[in-house]
Design a protein around this motif. Structure first.
Motif, mmCIF file in Angstrom:
data_model
loop_
_atom_site.group_PDB
_atom_site.id
_atom_site.type_symbol
_atom_site.label_atom_id
_atom_site.label_comp_id
_atom_site.label_asym_id
_atom_site.label_seq_id
_atom_site.Cartn_x
_atom_site.Cartn_y
_atom_site.Cartn_z
ATOM 1 N N GLY A 1 0.647 -1.197 -0.047
ATOM 2 C CA GLY A 1 0.089 -0.050 -0.120
ATOM 3 C C GLY A 1 0.882 1.271 0.153
ATOM 4 O O GLY A 1 0.124 2.094 -0.472
ATOM 5 N N GLU A 2 1.957 1.268 0.584
ATOM 6 C CA GLU A 2 2.973 2.525 0.725
ATOM 7 C C GLU A 2 4.404 2.527 -0.054
ATOM 8 O O GLU A 2 4.876 3.374 0.022
ATOM 9 N N GLY A 3 4.353 1.275 -0.360
ATOM 10 C CA GLY A 3 5.631 1.285 -0.986
ATOM 11 C C GLY A 3 5.838 1.979 -2.361
ATOM 12 O O GLY A 3 6.944 2.316 -2.579
ATOM 13 N N GLY A 4 4.722 2.498 -2.923
ATOM 14 C CA GLY A 4 4.831 3.439 -4.054
ATOM 15 C C GLY A 4 5.249 4.789 -3.582
ATOM 16 O O GLY A 4 6.218 5.594 -4.258
ATOM 17 N N ARG A 5 4.870 5.205 -2.524
ATOM 18 C CA ARG A 5 5.231 6.525 -2.111
ATOM 19 C C ARG A 5 6.502 6.487 -1.347
ATOM 20 O O ARG A 5 7.266 7.422 -1.238
ATOM 21 N N PHE A 6 6.896 5.318 -0.717
ATOM 22 C CA PHE A 6 8.234 4.854 -0.012
ATOM 23 C C PHE A 6 8.790 3.877 -0.380
ATOM 24 O O PHE A 6 8.790 3.048 0.304
ATOM 25 N N PRO A 7 9.593 4.040 -1.735
ATOM 26 C CA PRO A 7 9.877 2.732 -2.098
ATOM 27 C C PRO A 7 11.366 2.371 -0.985
ATOM 28 O O PRO A 7 11.590 1.083 -1.255
ATOM 29 N N GLU A 8 11.673 3.058 0.047
ATOM 30 C CA GLU A 8 12.698 2.535 0.836
ATOM 31 C C GLU A 8 12.158 1.454 1.533
ATOM 32 O O GLU A 8 12.902 0.443 1.935
ATOM 33 N N ILE A 9 10.996 1.461 1.922
ATOM 34 C CA ILE A 9 10.480 0.512 2.866
ATOM 35 C C ILE A 9 10.359 -1.052 2.095
ATOM 36 O O ILE A 9 10.705 -2.091 2.635
ATOM 37 N N GLY A 10 10.101 -0.835 0.751
ATOM 38 C CA GLY A 10 10.170 -1.966 -0.027
ATOM 39 C C GLY A 10 11.453 -2.845 -0.003
ATOM 40 O O GLY A 10 11.699 -3.763 0.212
ATOM 41 N N ARG A 11 12.664 -1.976 -0.007
ATOM 42 C CA ARG A 11 14.059 -2.288 -0.146
ATOM 43 C C ARG A 11 14.324 -3.259 1.094
ATOM 44 O O ARG A 11 15.036 -3.837 1.097
ATOM 45 N N ILE A 12 13.801 -2.135 2.173
ATOM 46 C CA ILE A 12 14.317 -2.544 3.548
ATOM 47 C C ILE A 12 13.707 -4.061 3.657
ATOM 48 O O ILE A 12 14.358 -4.887 4.313
ATOM 49 N N PHE A 13 12.292 -4.231 3.388
ATOM 50 C CA PHE A 13 11.600 -5.493 3.581
ATOM 51 C C PHE A 13 12.450 -6.672 2.891
ATOM 52 O O PHE A 13 12.496 -7.672 3.225
ATOM 53 N N TYR A 14 12.756 -6.279 1.446
ATOM 54 C CA TYR A 14 13.345 -7.366 0.835
ATOM 55 C C TYR A 14 14.776 -7.813 1.144
ATOM 56 O O TYR A 14 14.995 -9.042 1.601
ATOM 57 N N ALA A 15 15.338 -6.875 1.805
ATOM 58 C CA ALA A 15 16.785 -7.162 2.475
ATOM 59 C C ALA A 15 16.513 -7.840 3.665
ATOM 60 O O ALA A 15 17.531 -9.047 4.075
ATOM 61 N N ARG A 16 15.316 -7.644 4.590
ATOM 62 C CA ARG A 16 15.384 -8.238 5.875
ATOM 63 C C ARG A 16 14.838 -9.511 5.811
ATOM 64 O O ARG A 16 14.421 -10.455 6.791
ATOM 65 N N GLY A 17 13.873 -9.673 4.717
ATOM 66 C CA GLY A 17 12.947 -11.092 4.644
ATOM 67 C C GLY A 17 13.346 -11.893 3.298
ATOM 68 O O GLY A 17 13.908 -12.942 3.309
ATOM 69 N N PRO A 18 12.471 -11.652 2.067
ATOM 70 C CA PRO A 18 12.734 -12.442 0.990
ATOM 71 C C PRO A 18 14.058 -12.732 0.700
ATOM 72 O O PRO A 18 14.331 -13.979 0.181
ATOM 73 N N GLN A 19 14.952 -11.747 0.208
ATOM 74 C CA GLN A 19 16.388 -11.934 0.068
ATOM 75 C C GLN A 19 16.937 -13.190 0.877
ATOM 76 O O GLN A 19 17.852 -14.080 0.381
ATOM 77 N N ILE A 20 16.753 -13.170 2.285
ATOM 78 C CA ILE A 20 17.501 -14.045 3.030
ATOM 79 C C ILE A 20 16.823 -15.549 2.965
ATOM 80 O O ILE A 20 17.608 -16.552 3.139
ATOM 81 N N VAL A 21 15.642 -15.491 2.591
ATOM 82 C CA VAL A 21 14.967 -16.914 2.336
ATOM 83 C C VAL A 21 15.699 -17.364 1.359
ATOM 84 O O VAL A 21 15.570 -18.589 1.143
ATOM 85 N N ILE A 22 15.581 -16.674 0.144
ATOM 86 C CA ILE A 22 15.798 -17.169 -1.130
ATOM 87 C C ILE A 22 17.581 -17.712 -1.162
ATOM 88 O O ILE A 22 17.505 -18.703 -1.549
ATOM 89 N N GLU A 23 18.420 -16.665 -0.407
ATOM 90 C CA GLU A 23 19.691 -17.340 -0.323
ATOM 91 C C GLU A 23 19.617 -18.559 0.630
ATOM 92 O O GLU A 23 20.364 -19.375 0.181
ATOM 93 N N GLN A 24 19.016 -18.800 1.616
ATOM 94 C CA GLN A 24 18.894 -20.032 2.445
ATOM 95 C C GLN A 24 18.499 -21.041 1.602
ATOM 96 O O GLN A 24 18.993 -22.215 1.498
#
Length: 210
Positions: A116-139
């Motif tokens: 809902g807010e990633g469009g106005r605040f793209p930084e939260i999407g990048r933070i979320f990806y680095a803290r969650g999905p990226q780590i899961v994909i790597e593992q």
């Protein structure tokens, strides 16, 4: 051997945990834009300067919240992918845990916030990806690479394979995000995980020798 922590250090850690817990509820309840450092400071009963001493910006505080939300989950996935079990058992365990996390009410609220807010605040999407999905994909890709090398799975790009498996596990998440379905029961969740694993195995399972 590490030295015992002083009372001051313990108090600081406890204060930090309180800040993160308060911010977590504020972000999930009101969204990223509507949650300010001043609002959180008021809820904590202290000054904004004290809050800034722990977190220099709202982005830093949001990152800490995501670390708090995902830390136990990351440990759970590491346990699911532990060595010593056959590939099918391991991946089924992983899928059940992953789906359970995806469909949890707090995670649904978090995803709605990001989308809902990633469009106005793209930084939260990048933070979320680095803290969650990226780590899961790597593992997961690291585990799949090992199974491909061992011949349990067809040799392919393990990162792409990991992303395909995760996408299969997310088939129910959109329905939860839209409010169409509720939280599945244990048996239904296991069946959903088994179907996802079956489709993945059809695509990446090792070929049977003629």
């Amino acid at each position: 051997m590490s030295e015992p922590k002083s009372r001051r250090d313990l108090n600081r850690e406890a204060r930090r945990e309180t800040i993160v817990a308060t911010a977590r509820e504020a972000f999930l309840d009101h969204g990223y834009a509507a949650t300010s450092m001043s609002t959180i400071a008021v809820q904590l009963g202290g000054s904004k300067g004290t809050l800034w001493a722990y977190f220099p910006s709202k982005e830093d505080l949001f990152s800490a919240v995501l670390d708090d939300v995902t830390s136990n989950f990351r440990q759970s996935l590491e346990d699911a992918l532990r060595p010593g079990r056959d590939c099918a058992t391991t991946l089924l365990d992983f899928l059940e845990r992953f789906q359970g996390k995806l469909l949890h009410p707090d995670n649904i609220r978090l995803h709605r916030l990001i989308v809902g807010e990633g469009g106005r605040f793209p930084e939260i999407g990048r933070i979320f990806y680095a803290r969650g999905p990226q780590i899961v994909i790597e593992q997961l890709s690291l585990y799949l690479r090992g199974r491909m090398d061992a011949g349990d799975l067809r040799a392919d790009d393990p990162v792409q394979a990991a992303m395909h498996l995760l996408l299969l596990a997310q088939t129910q998440q959109n329905l939860r995000l839209w409010g169409v379905v509720g939280m599945p029961g244990p048996e239904e969740a296991r069946q959903q995980a088994a179907r996802a694993l079956d489709l993945f195995t059809r695509a990446y399972g090792a070929k049977v020798a003629p």
